[in-house]
Design an enzyme around this catalytic site. Structure first.
Site, mmCIF file in Angstrom:
data_model
loop_
_atom_site.group_PDB
_atom_site.id
_atom_site.type_symbol
_atom_site.label_atom_id
_atom_site.label_comp_id
_atom_site.label_asym_id
_atom_site.label_seq_id
_atom_site.Cartn_x
_atom_site.Cartn_y
_atom_site.Cartn_z
ATOM 1 N N LYS A 18 0.855 -1.166 -0.070
ATOM 2 C CA LYS A 18 0.195 0.205 0.089
ATOM 3 C C LYS A 18 0.691 1.213 0.046
ATOM 4 C CE LYS A 18 -2.471 -0.699 3.729
ATOM 5 N NZ LYS A 18 -2.096 -1.792 4.126
ATOM 6 N N ARG A 94 -9.971 1.358 9.353
ATOM 7 C CA ARG A 94 -9.259 0.010 10.001
ATOM 8 C C ARG A 94 -9.910 -1.057 10.782
ATOM 9 N NH1 ARG A 94 -3.408 -0.226 10.849
ATOM 10 N NH2 ARG A 94 -3.276 1.863 10.194
ATOM 11 N N ARG A 131 13.534 -9.105 5.329
ATOM 12 C CA ARG A 131 14.146 -7.760 4.941
ATOM 13 C C ARG A 131 15.075 -7.622 6.298
ATOM 14 N NH1 ARG A 131 9.401 -3.558 4.739
ATOM 15 N NH2 ARG A 131 9.090 -3.854 6.969
ATOM 16 N N ARG A 174 1.228 -9.198 13.362
ATOM 17 C CA ARG A 174 0.412 -7.893 12.820
ATOM 18 C C ARG A 174 -0.513 -8.605 11.828
ATOM 19 N NH1 ARG A 174 5.419 -5.381 12.247
ATOM 20 N NH2 ARG A 174 5.796 -5.544 10.145
#
Ligand code: ZN
Length: 224
Positions: A18, A94, A131, A174
């Protein structure tokens, strides 16, 4: 009206892209990109009563409650022209409560489309858990795209490490929170006939082309 006037919401799991796609769409359609973070910061900077409340939550690291989030967004829409000129919402709504309230806030300027950037959980875990970031300059690497020398930053020579919130456990957590909150929102927009699923896997410009194709296929600019 300068921009296309399109009113969009961009949904997607954390790590679905996003943050890359929203600014590109905003530029392409000439509409404001409104992330919750930006709207919060603007309210805090203006020192409005709502802004001060937001600041209290941000300062303590607590989640800003639904009713305050909605008030900030409502006040943001009231001051500028994004209702008329179009916008892309990113990170909002959300929760289902926020989605329902947003319909009230928008009233006679309803959303045109809600785009759900679809990326499999496995793919996101691979993207984020792999990452690695330079602690000195923030340059980003991946276990599949390492620095040239060990874990030393190509740019500045700093140490390249995994951030605490990028571990597989943290990302999985998450994603679970997101899933729990977002499934009802997706159902909600589906029933309103506004939901479009877009495959979020691939290079950034490929994904952008898919998004634009969906939007252009469903939205007629120049609607009153
Ligand atoms: Zn570096």
């Amino acid at each position: 009206m300068n921009g296309s006037g399109v009113r969009l919401v961009l949904l997607g799991k954390p790590g679905a892209g996003k943050g890359t796609q929203a600014p590109l769409l905003s530029a392409h359609y000439g509409v404001q990109h409104l992330s919750t973070g930006d709207v919060f910061r603007a309210a805090v900077a203006q020192g409005t009563p709502t802004g001060l409340e937001v600041k209290r939550f941000l300062d303590t690291g607590e989640l800003v409650p639904d009713d305050i989030v909605i008030r900030v967004v409502d006040e943001h829409f009231a001051v500028g022209g994004p209702l008329e000129d179009g916008f892309i919402l990113d990170g909002f709504p959300r929760t289902l409560v926020q989605a329902e309230e947003l319909e009230q806030v928008l009233a006679d300027h309803p959303l045109d489309l809600v785009l759900n950037l679809e990326v499999a959980t496995e793919t996101i875990l691979h993207r984020i858990a792999g990452r690695r970031v330079c602690i000195n300059c923030g340059a980003s690497y991946h276990v599949t795209a390492r620095p040239k020398v060990n874990w030393t930053c190509d740019v500045c020579g700093g140490d390249v490490v995994q951030r605490d919130d990028d571990t597989e456990a943290a990302v999985a957590n998450r994603l679970e929170v997101y899933q729990r909150q977002t499934v009802p929102i997706i159902d909600f927009y589906c029933k309103l006939g506004k939901l479009v699923e877009v495959d979020g896997v691939g290079e950034g410009d490929e994904v952008q082309e898919r998004l634009i194709k969906e939007i252009d296929g469903r939205y007629q600019p120049g609607r009153s």
